[in-house]
Design a protein around this motif. Structure first.
Motif: not given
Length: 125
Positions: A71-77
């Motif tokens: 599982k990966a959680t990604v935040w992009l600006s």
């Protein structure tokens, strides 16, 4: 014994770099730092590669690799960065793509990407 093992962060902040519990490895979110601990600026591709380099280091602390990530959680600006980010993400994970969540957010140190992962270690945890 609680069955929980914590790996301290090298940063002077109140969190663990990683925690092993119940067969899983949980890595704290990684932002784009280089090997010397300096923030990587530049393109989203450069920043994403730096994040993956730090993820690989963190996984290695538990003898894990990107292939163990479930599982990966990604935040992009900015969601406008999605396509260029996604190219690097797909390249680095290859055929072992985990499930993923991705959202837009204002990030620490004004970087453009942060990634947090969970990996399956089974009996290695």
């Amino acid at each position: 014994m609680s069955g929980i093992r914590r790996i301290a962060s090298p940063l002077p902040l109140p969190f663990s770099r990683a925690t092993m519990a119940g067969g899983f490895l949980f890595l704290s979110g990684q932002i784009p730092y280089d090997a010397q601990g300096e923030v990587v600026r530049g393109s989203i591709q450069d920043q994403t590669h730096a994040v993956f380099d730090r993820l690989i280091e963190g996984l290695a602390l538990a003898d894990a690799t990107l292939a163990d990530v479930v599982k990966a959680t990604v935040w992009l600006s900015d969601m406008a960065l999605f396509a260029d980010f996604n190219k690097v993400y797909a390249e680095r994970f290859g055929d072992t793509l985990p499930t993923r969540s991705l959202v837009e957010a204002k990030l620490a140190k004004n970087v453009d990407v942060e990634i947090e992962v969970q990996a399956w270690l089974g009996d290695r945890a």
